[in-house]
Design a protein around this motif. Structure first.
Motif, PDB file in Angstrom:
ATOM      1  N   VAL A 115      -1.838   1.495   3.053  1.00  0.00           N
ATOM      2  CA  VAL A 115      -1.122   0.475   3.823  1.00  0.00           C
ATOM      3  C   VAL A 115       0.087   1.095   4.518  1.00  0.00           C
ATOM      4  O   VAL A 115       0.369   0.798   5.676  1.00  0.00           O
ATOM      5  CB  VAL A 115      -0.703  -0.689   2.898  1.00  0.00           C
ATOM      6  N   ASP A 116       0.802   1.976   3.820  1.00  0.00           N
ATOM      7  CA  ASP A 116       1.953   2.652   4.436  1.00  0.00           C
ATOM      8  C   ASP A 116       1.519   3.504   5.623  1.00  0.00           C
ATOM      9  O   ASP A 116       2.226   3.592   6.626  1.00  0.00           O
ATOM     10  CB  ASP A 116       2.671   3.523   3.409  1.00  0.00           C
ATOM     11  N   TYR A 117       0.356   4.138   5.508  1.00  0.00           N
ATOM     12  CA  TYR A 117      -0.130   4.992   6.591  1.00  0.00           C
ATOM     13  C   TYR A 117      -0.609   4.169   7.786  1.00  0.00           C
ATOM     14  O   TYR A 117      -0.363   4.517   8.936  1.00  0.00           O
ATOM     15  CB  TYR A 117      -1.270   5.878   6.073  1.00  0.00           C
ATOM     16  N   LEU A 118      -1.299   3.063   7.505  1.00  0.00           N
ATOM     17  CA  LEU A 118      -1.877   2.269   8.580  1.00  0.00           C
ATOM     18  C   LEU A 118      -0.869   1.356   9.276  1.00  0.00           C
ATOM     19  O   LEU A 118      -1.130   0.872  10.369  1.00  0.00           O
ATOM     20  CB  LEU A 118      -3.029   1.421   8.046  1.00  0.00           C
ATOM     21  N   HIS A 119       0.272   1.104   8.638  1.00  0.00           N
ATOM     22  CA  HIS A 119       1.281   0.212   9.215  1.00  0.00           C
ATOM     23  C   HIS A 119       2.637   0.909   9.259  1.00  0.00           C
ATOM     24  O   HIS A 119       3.522   0.612   8.457  1.00  0.00           O
ATOM     25  CB  HIS A 119       1.372  -1.083   8.412  1.00  0.00           C
ATOM     26  N   PRO A 120       2.822   1.826  10.208  1.00  0.00           N
ATOM     27  CA  PRO A 120       4.116   2.527  10.274  1.00  0.00           C
ATOM     28  C   PRO A 120       5.246   1.630  10.770  1.00  0.00           C
ATOM     29  O   PRO A 120       6.406   1.977  10.619  1.00  0.00           O
ATOM     30  CB  PRO A 120       3.852   3.673  11.259  1.00  0.00           C
ATOM     31  N   GLU A 121       4.908   0.474  11.350  1.00  0.00           N
ATOM     32  CA  GLU A 121       5.952  -0.418  11.848  1.00  0.00           C
ATOM     33  C   GLU A 121       6.733  -1.081  10.721  1.00  0.00           C
ATOM     34  O   GLU A 121       7.806  -1.628  10.942  1.00  0.00           O
ATOM     35  CB  GLU A 121       5.350  -1.489  12.756  1.00  0.00           C
ATOM     36  N   VAL A 122       6.209  -1.047   9.498  1.00  0.00           N
ATOM     37  CA  VAL A 122       6.895  -1.665   8.368  1.00  0.00           C
ATOM     38  C   VAL A 122       8.185  -0.905   8.061  1.00  0.00           C
ATOM     39  O   VAL A 122       9.211  -1.499   7.775  1.00  0.00           O
ATOM     40  CB  VAL A 122       5.977  -1.713   7.134  1.00  0.00           C
ATOM     41  N   GLY A 123       8.163   0.409   8.157  1.00  0.00           N
ATOM     42  CA  GLY A 123       9.353   1.209   7.905  1.00  0.00           C
ATOM     43  C   GLY A 123       9.454   1.622   6.451  1.00  0.00           C
ATOM     44  O   GLY A 123       8.629   1.278   5.610  1.00  0.00           O
ATOM     45  N   VAL A 124      10.512   2.344   6.163  1.00  0.00           N
ATOM     46  CA  VAL A 124      10.735   2.864   4.826  1.00  0.00           C
ATOM     47  C   VAL A 124      11.972   2.193   4.254  1.00  0.00           C
ATOM     48  O   VAL A 124      13.011   2.125   4.909  1.00  0.00           O
ATOM     49  CB  VAL A 124      10.928   4.392   4.853  1.00  0.00           C
TER      50      VAL A 124
ATOM     51  N   VAL B 157      -7.534   4.090 -13.876  1.00  0.00           N
ATOM     52  CA  VAL B 157      -8.246   4.099 -12.595  1.00  0.00           C
ATOM     53  C   VAL B 157      -7.726   2.979 -11.697  1.00  0.00           C
ATOM     54  O   VAL B 157      -7.518   3.180 -10.492  1.00  0.00           O
ATOM     55  CB  VAL B 157      -9.767   3.996 -12.823  1.00  0.00           C
ATOM     56  N   LEU B 158      -7.496   1.804 -12.261  1.00  0.00           N
ATOM     57  CA  LEU B 158      -6.984   0.692 -11.464  1.00  0.00           C
ATOM     58  C   LEU B 158      -5.571   0.962 -10.968  1.00  0.00           C
ATOM     59  O   LEU B 158      -5.222   0.602  -9.838  1.00  0.00           O
ATOM     60  CB  LEU B 158      -7.038  -0.606 -12.274  1.00  0.00           C
ATOM     61  N   ALA B 159      -4.742   1.615 -11.798  1.00  0.00           N
ATOM     62  CA  ALA B 159      -3.384   1.963 -11.363  1.00  0.00           C
ATOM     63  C   ALA B 159      -3.432   2.990 -10.231  1.00  0.00           C
ATOM     64  O   ALA B 159      -2.674   2.893  -9.253  1.00  0.00           O
ATOM     65  CB  ALA B 159      -2.583   2.498 -12.543  1.00  0.00           C
ATOM     66  N   GLU B 160      -4.331   3.960 -10.350  1.00  0.00           N
ATOM     67  CA  GLU B 160      -4.471   4.957  -9.296  1.00  0.00           C
ATOM     68  C   GLU B 160      -5.002   4.323  -8.006  1.00  0.00           C
ATOM     69  O   GLU B 160      -4.546   4.660  -6.908  1.00  0.00           O
ATOM     70  CB  GLU B 160      -5.411   6.066  -9.756  1.00  0.00           C
ATOM     71  N   ALA B 161      -5.918   3.391  -8.141  1.00  0.00           N
ATOM     72  CA  ALA B 161      -6.444   2.701  -6.957  1.00  0.00           C
ATOM     73  C   ALA B 161      -5.350   1.875  -6.287  1.00  0.00           C
ATOM     74  O   ALA B 161      -5.285   1.809  -5.053  1.00  0.00           O
ATOM     75  CB  ALA B 161      -7.624   1.816  -7.343  1.00  0.00           C
ATOM     76  N   ALA B 162      -4.485   1.239  -7.069  1.00  0.00           N
ATOM     77  CA  ALA B 162      -3.383   0.464  -6.489  1.00  0.00           C
ATOM     78  C   ALA B 162      -2.410   1.379  -5.756  1.00  0.00           C
ATOM     79  O   ALA B 162      -1.910   1.037  -4.673  1.00  0.00           O
ATOM     80  CB  ALA B 162      -2.661  -0.321  -7.582  1.00  0.00           C
TER      81      ALA B 162
END
Length: 91
Positions: free
Chosen positions: A65-74, A53-58
């Motif tokens: 975080v990837d969705y909310l901060h698209p400026e970070v990039g891939v 459960v903790l691994a899935e939550a991480a």
């Protein structure tokens, strides 16, 4: 009065790090996690499920975080991963 109460609720919701302050002396609660009779041992199957459960939550947190901060990039770690940009080419 209602607008001030609504504003206070909005501030409380947007800033959970502030915490809750109690002014009533009769307001109390028990902490059932630090009591002396609380069990200290955890079963192996519960520990495994807890780790899953903790691994899935991480993983979900990383996706959020990837969705909310698209400026970070891939970032790509695979050298064979590439693509063509058909929008900026000369032809």
């Amino acid at each position: 009065a209602e607008a001030a109460a609504l504003k206070q609720l909005a501030v409380d919701y947007l800033h959970p790090e502030v915490g809750v302050t109690s002014t009533d002396g009769a307001a109390f609660g028990r902490n059932y996690f630090n009591r002396a009779s609380a069990p200290d041992m955890e079963d192996d199957e519960f520990a495994d499920e807890r780790a899953e459960v903790l691994a899935e939550a991480a993983a979900l947190k990383k996706l959020a975080v990837d969705y909310l901060h698209p400026e970070v990039g891939v970032t790509s770690v695979d050298g064979a991963a590439f693509g063509r940009n058909y929008f900026n080419r000369a032809s």
